[in-house]
Design a protein around this motif. Structure first.
Motif, mmCIF file in Angstrom:
data_model
loop_
_atom_site.group_PDB
_atom_site.id
_atom_site.type_symbol
_atom_site.label_atom_id
_atom_site.label_comp_id
_atom_site.label_asym_id
_atom_site.label_seq_id
_atom_site.Cartn_x
_atom_site.Cartn_y
_atom_site.Cartn_z
ATOM 1 N N ARG A 78 0.838 -1.202 0.000
ATOM 2 C CA ARG A 78 0.000 0.000 0.000
ATOM 3 C C ARG A 78 0.871 1.250 0.000
ATOM 4 N NH1 ARG A 78 -5.200 -1.489 0.553
ATOM 5 N NH2 ARG A 78 -5.687 -3.311 1.848
ATOM 6 N N SER A 79 0.461 2.218 -0.789
ATOM 7 C CA SER A 79 1.214 3.466 -0.869
ATOM 8 C C SER A 79 1.185 4.246 0.439
ATOM 9 C CB SER A 79 0.662 4.336 -1.997
ATOM 10 O OG SER A 79 0.887 3.730 -3.253
ATOM 11 N N SER A 80 0.276 3.901 1.339
ATOM 12 C CA SER A 80 0.189 4.588 2.630
ATOM 13 C C SER A 80 1.148 4.035 3.673
ATOM 14 C CB SER A 80 -1.243 4.520 3.170
ATOM 15 O OG SER A 80 -1.670 3.175 3.300
ATOM 16 N N ASN A 81 1.874 2.957 3.368
ATOM 17 C CA ASN A 81 2.893 2.452 4.285
ATOM 18 C C ASN A 81 4.059 3.434 4.392
ATOM 19 O OD1 ASN A 81 1.878 -0.575 3.268
ATOM 20 N ND2 ASN A 81 2.616 -0.507 5.373
ATOM 21 N N LEU A 82 4.513 3.723 5.600
ATOM 22 C CA LEU A 82 5.743 4.490 5.776
ATOM 23 C C LEU A 82 6.921 3.622 5.332
ATOM 24 C CD1 LEU A 82 4.974 6.085 9.239
ATOM 25 C CD2 LEU A 82 5.609 7.384 7.191
ATOM 26 N N HIS A 83 7.698 4.128 4.382
ATOM 27 C CA HIS A 83 8.755 3.296 3.805
ATOM 28 C C HIS A 83 9.876 4.165 3.254
ATOM 29 C CE1 HIS A 83 6.434 4.492 0.271
ATOM 30 N NE2 HIS A 83 7.524 4.243 -0.453
ATOM 31 N N SER A 84 10.950 3.502 2.867
ATOM 32 C CA SER A 84 12.095 4.167 2.246
ATOM 33 C C SER A 84 12.929 3.094 1.557
ATOM 34 C CB SER A 84 12.945 4.882 3.301
ATOM 35 O OG SER A 84 14.094 5.468 2.715
ATOM 36 N N GLY A 85 13.689 3.489 0.565
ATOM 37 C CA GLY A 85 14.705 2.583 0.062
ATOM 38 C C GLY A 85 15.667 2.239 1.186
ATOM 39 N N ALA A 86 16.015 0.970 1.298
ATOM 40 C CA ALA A 86 16.940 0.536 2.366
ATOM 41 C C ALA A 86 18.373 0.713 1.881
ATOM 42 C CB ALA A 86 16.660 -0.909 2.744
ATOM 43 N N ILE A 87 18.786 1.955 1.734
ATOM 44 C CA ILE A 87 20.087 2.276 1.142
ATOM 45 C C ILE A 87 21.152 2.267 2.236
ATOM 46 C CG2 ILE A 87 21.352 3.884 -0.314
ATOM 47 C CD1 ILE A 87 18.759 2.707 -1.560
ATOM 48 N N ALA A 88 22.050 1.306 2.175
ATOM 49 C CA ALA A 88 23.059 1.147 3.219
ATOM 50 C C ALA A 88 24.094 2.262 3.150
ATOM 51 C CB ALA A 88 23.748 -0.212 3.072
ATOM 52 N N PRO A 89 24.657 2.666 4.291
ATOM 53 C CA PRO A 89 25.766 3.625 4.265
ATOM 54 C C PRO A 89 26.904 3.089 3.399
ATOM 55 C CG PRO A 89 24.971 3.291 6.505
ATOM 56 C CD PRO A 89 24.287 2.261 5.660
ATOM 57 N N GLY A 90 27.432 3.946 2.554
ATOM 58 C CA GLY A 90 28.517 3.532 1.675
ATOM 59 C C GLY A 90 28.074 2.790 0.436
ATOM 60 N N ALA A 91 26.757 2.682 0.206
ATOM 61 C CA ALA A 91 26.266 1.984 -0.987
ATOM 62 C C ALA A 91 26.713 2.725 -2.247
ATOM 63 C CB ALA A 91 24.753 1.883 -0.954
ATOM 64 N N ALA A 92 26.974 1.962 -3.312
ATOM 65 C CA ALA A 92 27.286 2.569 -4.604
ATOM 66 C C ALA A 92 26.048 3.294 -5.123
ATOM 67 C CB ALA A 92 27.719 1.490 -5.593
ATOM 68 N N LEU A 93 26.218 4.542 -5.509
ATOM 69 C CA LEU A 93 25.083 5.373 -5.916
ATOM 70 C C LEU A 93 25.255 5.856 -7.348
ATOM 71 C CD1 LEU A 93 24.582 7.419 -2.632
ATOM 72 C CD2 LEU A 93 23.218 5.500 -3.452
ATOM 73 N N SER A 94 25.642 4.974 -8.215
ATOM 74 C CA SER A 94 25.845 5.326 -9.613
ATOM 75 C C SER A 94 24.504 5.551 -10.310
ATOM 76 C CB SER A 94 26.597 4.191 -10.322
ATOM 77 O OG SER A 94 26.642 4.428 -11.713
ATOM 78 N N GLY A 95 24.471 6.540 -11.198
ATOM 79 C CA GLY A 95 23.315 6.758 -12.050
ATOM 80 C C GLY A 95 23.328 5.932 -13.314
ATOM 81 N N ASP A 96 24.352 5.112 -13.497
ATOM 82 C CA ASP A 96 24.459 4.230 -14.657
ATOM 83 C C ASP A 96 23.544 3.023 -14.442
ATOM 84 O OD1 ASP A 96 25.181 2.327 -16.567
ATOM 85 O OD2 ASP A 96 27.324 2.755 -16.416
ATOM 86 N N PRO A 97 22.590 2.759 -15.351
ATOM 87 C CA PRO A 97 21.687 1.628 -15.159
ATOM 88 C C PRO A 97 22.404 0.290 -15.030
ATOM 89 C CG PRO A 97 20.860 3.069 -16.880
ATOM 90 C CD PRO A 97 22.243 3.552 -16.547
ATOM 91 N N ARG A 98 23.616 0.187 -15.576
ATOM 92 C CA ARG A 98 24.371 -1.067 -15.462
ATOM 93 C C ARG A 98 25.029 -1.228 -14.090
ATOM 94 N NH1 ARG A 98 22.819 -4.582 -19.326
ATOM 95 N NH2 ARG A 98 23.108 -3.770 -21.440
ATOM 96 N N GLU A 99 25.238 -0.105 -13.394
ATOM 97 C CA GLU A 99 25.987 -0.141 -12.137
ATOM 98 C C GLU A 99 25.129 0.175 -10.916
ATOM 99 O OE1 GLU A 99 29.098 -1.099 -12.020
ATOM 100 O OE2 GLU A 99 29.289 -1.253 -14.209
ATOM 101 N N GLY A 100 24.127 1.023 -11.084
ATOM 102 C CA GLY A 100 23.370 1.523 -9.946
ATOM 103 C C GLY A 100 22.183 0.652 -9.572
ATOM 104 N N ARG A 101 21.403 1.152 -8.634
ATOM 105 C CA ARG A 101 20.215 0.449 -8.122
ATOM 106 C C ARG A 101 19.044 0.702 -9.073
ATOM 107 N NH1 ARG A 101 15.776 1.676 -4.721
ATOM 108 N NH2 ARG A 101 15.252 0.081 -3.134
ATOM 109 N N LEU A 102 19.002 -0.092 -10.126
ATOM 110 C CA LEU A 102 17.967 0.059 -11.147
ATOM 111 C C LEU A 102 16.697 -0.664 -10.708
ATOM 112 C CD1 LEU A 102 17.049 0.895 -14.036
ATOM 113 C CD2 LEU A 102 17.992 -1.304 -14.820
ATOM 114 N N THR A 103 15.584 0.058 -10.693
ATOM 115 C CA THR A 103 14.280 -0.536 -10.417
ATOM 116 C C THR A 103 13.264 0.008 -11.414
ATOM 117 O OG1 THR A 103 13.564 1.210 -8.898
ATOM 118 C CG2 THR A 103 14.766 -0.650 -7.931
ATOM 119 N N VAL A 104 12.145 -0.659 -11.506
ATOM 120 C CA VAL A 104 10.931 -0.042 -12.035
ATOM 121 C C VAL A 104 10.096 0.345 -10.824
ATOM 122 C CG1 VAL A 104 8.793 -0.385 -13.309
ATOM 123 C CG2 VAL A 104 10.930 -1.358 -14.179
#
Length: 222
Positions: free
Chosen positions: A188-214
């Motif tokens: 449900r969109s009403s759930n309080l949530h966030s991406g579980a992005i770990a400290p130090g995670a790679a944050l590349s904008g390259d679809p081959r390297e980064g956290r690609l989702t739909v």
């Protein structure tokens, strides 16, 4: 595709987990790698790109079936928004809303989809607001929740720059849904949530390297 229906926290909101979601996930990665990316809207901490035209046509029937089974909503499925999304904003550049758990909508018809397309990246975390006890924020809770959060932020100050990682003074992490390649989550969109992005995670904008989702936001009739 394998379907599991689990629950989130004390409110026991449904969490639908669909493995082997897309018939050709590598083709989706190829399409994303060639797509034009642009700045995301609505506080998303990264970039987005358009999906191939046949993605929703192929995936909407299993989505509708899973929503009916998990949430009991069997009406028409309307796509509010859907795109490739990549988390890539540096932790120190996050706005205050991006450092907090959030909800995407307040009404019971709204369902969120996250489809993970990058091996080895972070999943999605769900939270309880400590002072109100809320795990979801609907229209009835909306004013109280934001009034209380605003009061807390004025007294304690905003959270330090960084992605939400586990428990915080204001929020308790109640569930982390693991990311797996070609896994999709529905909640449900009403759930309080966030991406579980770990400290130090790679944050590349390259679809081959980064956290690609739909990511998709749906309205589903009762």
């Amino acid at each position: 595709m394998p379907l599991a229906i689990e629950s989130i926290g004390a409110e026991a909101q449904p969490l639908c987990i669909l493995d082997d979601f897309a018939p050709d996930p590598e083709a989706l990665r190829d399409f994303a790698a060639a797509a034009r990316v642009g700045e995301a809207r609505n506080h998303y901490p990264g970039v987005r790109a358009e999906l191939p035209g046949d993605y929703l046509a192929t995936q909407l029937p299993p989505i509708a079936a899973a929503v009916a089974k998990s949430f009991g909503r069997r009406g028409p499925v309307e796509v509010i928004d859907a795109s490739f999304s990549i988390v890539c904003t540096p932790a120190e550049a996050l706005s205050v809303p991006q450092r907090l758990p959030h909800v995407d909508a307040f009404t019971p018809d709204r369902i969120a989809l996250v489809h993970y397309l990058s091996p080895g990246h972070d999943g999605t975390a769900f939270f309880r607001h400590r002072s109100t006890g809320f795990e979801t924020v609907d229209e009835a809770r909306r004013d109280l929740y934001f009034r209380q959060l605003d009061t807390e932020m004025r007294y304690t100050g905003p959270p330090a720059p960084g992605y939400v990682a586990g428990d915080t003074p204001l929020f308790e992490c109640i569930r982390v849904a693991e990311a797996r390649f070609n896994r999709a989550l529905l909640y449900r969109s009403s759930n309080l949530h966030s991406g579980a992005i770990a400290p130090g995670a790679a944050l590349s904008g390259d679809p081959r390297e980064g956290r690609l989702t739909v990511t998709a936001f749906l309205s589903v009739g009762a």
